[in-house]
Every structure is written in structure tokens, then in C-alpha cells.
Motif scaffolding. Structure first.
Motif, short mmCIF file in Angstrom:
data_model
loop_
_atom_site.label_atom_id
_atom_site.label_comp_id
_atom_site.label_asym_id
_atom_site.label_seq_id
_atom_site.Cartn_x
_atom_site.Cartn_y
_atom_site.Cartn_z
N UNK A 5 0.84 -1.19 0.00
CA UNK A 5 0.00 0.00 0.00
C UNK A 5 0.88 1.25 0.00
N UNK A 6 0.59 2.16 -0.88
CA UNK A 6 1.31 3.43 -0.92
C UNK A 6 0.84 4.31 0.24
N UNK A 7 1.78 4.94 0.91
CA UNK A 7 1.44 5.98 1.88
C UNK A 7 2.46 7.09 1.72
N UNK A 8 1.98 8.25 1.36
CA UNK A 8 2.84 9.39 1.04
C UNK A 8 2.94 10.31 2.25
N UNK A 9 4.16 10.66 2.62
CA UNK A 9 4.36 11.66 3.67
C UNK A 9 4.90 12.93 3.05
N UNK A 10 4.41 14.04 3.53
CA UNK A 10 4.91 15.35 3.13
C UNK A 10 5.49 16.02 4.36
N UNK A 11 6.78 16.31 4.32
CA UNK A 11 7.41 17.08 5.39
C UNK A 11 7.55 18.50 4.87
N UNK A 12 6.85 19.43 5.49
CA UNK A 12 6.85 20.78 4.94
C UNK A 12 6.57 21.82 5.99
N UNK A 13 6.38 23.02 5.50
CA UNK A 13 6.15 24.16 6.38
C UNK A 13 4.70 24.57 6.41
N UNK A 14 4.45 25.73 6.94
CA UNK A 14 3.09 26.23 7.13
C UNK A 14 2.33 26.24 5.81
N UNK A 15 1.12 25.72 5.85
CA UNK A 15 0.26 25.75 4.68
C UNK A 15 0.36 24.54 3.80
N UNK A 16 1.47 23.82 3.82
CA UNK A 16 1.64 22.69 2.93
C UNK A 16 0.78 21.51 3.39
N UNK A 17 0.46 21.44 4.68
CA UNK A 17 -0.35 20.34 5.18
C UNK A 17 -1.84 20.67 5.20
N UNK A 18 -2.20 21.83 4.75
CA UNK A 18 -3.62 22.22 4.70
C UNK A 18 -4.13 21.91 3.30
N UNK A 19 -4.53 20.65 3.07
CA UNK A 19 -4.87 20.18 1.75
C UNK A 19 -6.38 19.99 1.62
N UNK A 20 -6.99 20.67 0.67
CA UNK A 20 -8.42 20.47 0.41
C UNK A 20 -8.66 19.04 -0.06
N UNK A 21 -9.70 18.43 0.45
CA UNK A 21 -10.06 17.10 0.01
C UNK A 21 -9.46 15.98 0.82
N UNK A 22 -8.66 16.29 1.85
CA UNK A 22 -8.08 15.24 2.69
C UNK A 22 -9.19 14.61 3.52
N UNK A 23 -9.41 13.33 3.32
CA UNK A 23 -10.49 12.63 4.00
C UNK A 23 -10.01 11.97 5.29
#
Length: 290
Positions: A3-21
């Protein structure tokens, strides 16, 4: 297939993703201490996602003090397979302008005050970082970035400096003219090395905010202008990230470049000489080979 699981390590705003269920902030404990923050987990277009604020929400960790080992360990414990680093950087190249993104493929590590390995006395390991980023994952980042209308440069050498101060003019000119670096930042090392030790595919998306101090028409780095560019880059970064699930898919085969098998022949300490206490700390990052 896994199973794919993607991690994003980022700064402010990058983790505020529309559509994240099923979005949920979770606390992950690691033997290396606490990660930078809780990790936002959920799914996007049927693919598992994890978002980790590298400096913590509110930017509370300096580049030197980011708990890099805890961050990578926590992602491994969550079942992450692919790590996308999204970070601000300065540019040494006229054509890599503020607002552009660079898909980094090489690093020069000039940091000196950070723990750079999960291994040590009692369990010694040497992994190759000749090619520290995953071409497969970098391909996906390039494709997603261009599809989002971002000016993307494929390939570049990232000079990782200790910070938190920016470069002197002499340093900036040396990195650019004599060392052949393309961008400069403070956070991708030892992050990339630790991801390799944890057998995670890693790609670096460097978002250009400034020309460092070498550029005769721009002078010294101005934090005010950097923040203004960061705001625009954050929206671009979110657009890039939203395109990744469709490109990477819900299932993945073994990495064709061997990122997920980096420890295959790396551990040198004889089994009967290994330190049980250190082995216990390696239960996530090196579970496959221990």
C-alpha cells in the motif's frame, strides 16, 4: 505490491490540503524523542497521506533543533513508503527565480551540529547516498508540479548549511562559483540520509524564495520578502501535492532504484556483538533486516 502511503514534510500551509479525508492529528512516540509536532493523517484520492510540519506548527524548531531522527522514525511507524520534502531555499542560479521549484537530486552537507544516523556503537551500518533522492518519486513531483502550472527545474545540487544565519557574501559566492551548487537551504540534511537509512523513498522539492546574497541586484536576504514569496509558494506546493496520489497510485511495487532495500548489506556489526538497547530503538527503521 504494498500500500502506498505518502508523507509530506513541509512548512506552514503545505499540510492544509483540500479534500483530505478522515483527517486526524495523531501523536506518534518514538525512541528518538518526540517528532516536530503531531502528524496529520488521512487519505487523498484513495491514497494514504501523512503531513508533518518540519518546524512544528508556529515554527518553533530552528533548523538545527528539528528532531530529524524522530520525524523519520515516526513516519516509518505510520507505514509511510514515500517521503516528499517541501522546503524553502535560496537560489544560486539566475534562471531559478523566486517562485520557481527545483527537484533536487544531489546534496552537499555542511551541517555539523546534528545527529545524522540511527546507527552507531553496537550496531554499525553504512548506506549509500551516492544518489540520495528517488528518481521515481522525483518524476512524480516534476509531473505534478508542471501540471499545476509551476515552473519546475529538474535536477540541482542543494547546499545544506547549519544556520540559522544566512550565508555571508563570500560563502554565497563560493558555493555558487566554485562548488557548483544550485540552491541552498538548512533542512534537507540529515533528513535525506535518515530517510535512506529507514529504507524510505525520498524526493526533495525546493521552493525558491530568494537569490541568497550573491546576486548584485538583490543584495542580502530579506526575511520580509522571503515570507511574501513563501505565501505564494505554499499554494503552489499544495497544488503539487494534490497531484501526487493519482501519479503514484494506491499500490506500489518495490522501488526500482532500491531505496526500500538500502539496508540489505549495510549492517556490519556481527549479530552476537549487537547492542540490544540500540536494536530496540531500531525496531521501526530497520525492522526488515533485523
Amino acid at each position: 505490491m504494498t500500500q502506498t502511503k505518502i508523507a509530506v514534510i513541509g512548512g506552514s500551509g503545505i499540510y492544509d490540503i483540500d479534500g483530505l479525508e478522515s483527517a486526524e492529528w495523531v501523536t506518534v512516540e518514538t525512541p528518538w524523542g518526540a517528532p516536530s509536532d503531531q502528524i496529520l493523517t488521512g487519505s487523498l484520492d484513495g491514497v494514504g497521506m501523512a503531513f508533518l510540519p518540519r518546524h512544528g506548527r508556529g515554527h518553533v524548531h530552528s533548523p538545527t533543533e528539528v528532531p530529524y531522527r524522530a520525524n523519520i522514525d515516526a513516519l516509518k511507524r505510520l507505514g509511510v513508503t514515500d517521503v516528499i520534502s517541501v522546503s524553502a531555499c535560496g537560489s544560486f542560479r539566475e534562471n531559478m527565480a523566486p517562485g520557481d521549484f527545483v527537484i533536487v537530486d544531489q546534496f552537499i552537507d555542511r551541517t555539523f551540529a546534528r545527529e545524522k544516523s540511527f546507527f552507531g556503537t553496537g550496531c554499525v551500518a553504512h548506506v549509500s547516498v551516492a544518489h540520495p533522492t528517488c528518481p521515481r518519486l522525483s518524476d512524480a513531483c516534476e509531473t505534478a508540479g508542471k501540471a499545476a502550472g509551476i515552473t519546475v527545474h529538474r535536477g540541482g545540487t542543494y547546499l545544506a548549511m547549519e544556520g540559522p544565519q544566512f550565508s555571508s557574501l563570500a560563502e554565497s559566492k563560493m558555493y555558487r562559483e566554485h562548488w557548483g551548487c544550485d540552491v541552498i537551504g538548512m533542512t534537507n540534511m540529515p533528513e535525506a540520509k535518515l530517510a535512506r537509512e529507514a529504507e524510505l523513498c525520498y524526493a526533495s522539492v525546493a521552493m525558491v524564495t530568494d537569490y541568497d546574497s550573491w546576486h548584485p541586484d538583490h543584495g542580502e536576504v530579506d526575511v520580509t520578502s522571503i515570507i511574501a514569496t513563501l505565501t505564494g509558494n505554499a499554494e503552489k506546493g499544495r497544488s503539487l501535492v494534490k497531484g501526487l496520489p493519482a501519479l503514484l497510485g494506491a499500490e506500489r511495487a518495490p522501488c526500482p532504484h532500491g531505496c526500500d532495500r538500502a539496508l540489505e548489506f549495510a549492517i556490519l556489526t556481527a549479530p552476537d556483538k549487537r547492542d540490544p538497547a540500540l536494536l530496540a530503538k531500531l525496531d521501526a527503521v530497520a525492522a526488515r533486516v533485523l
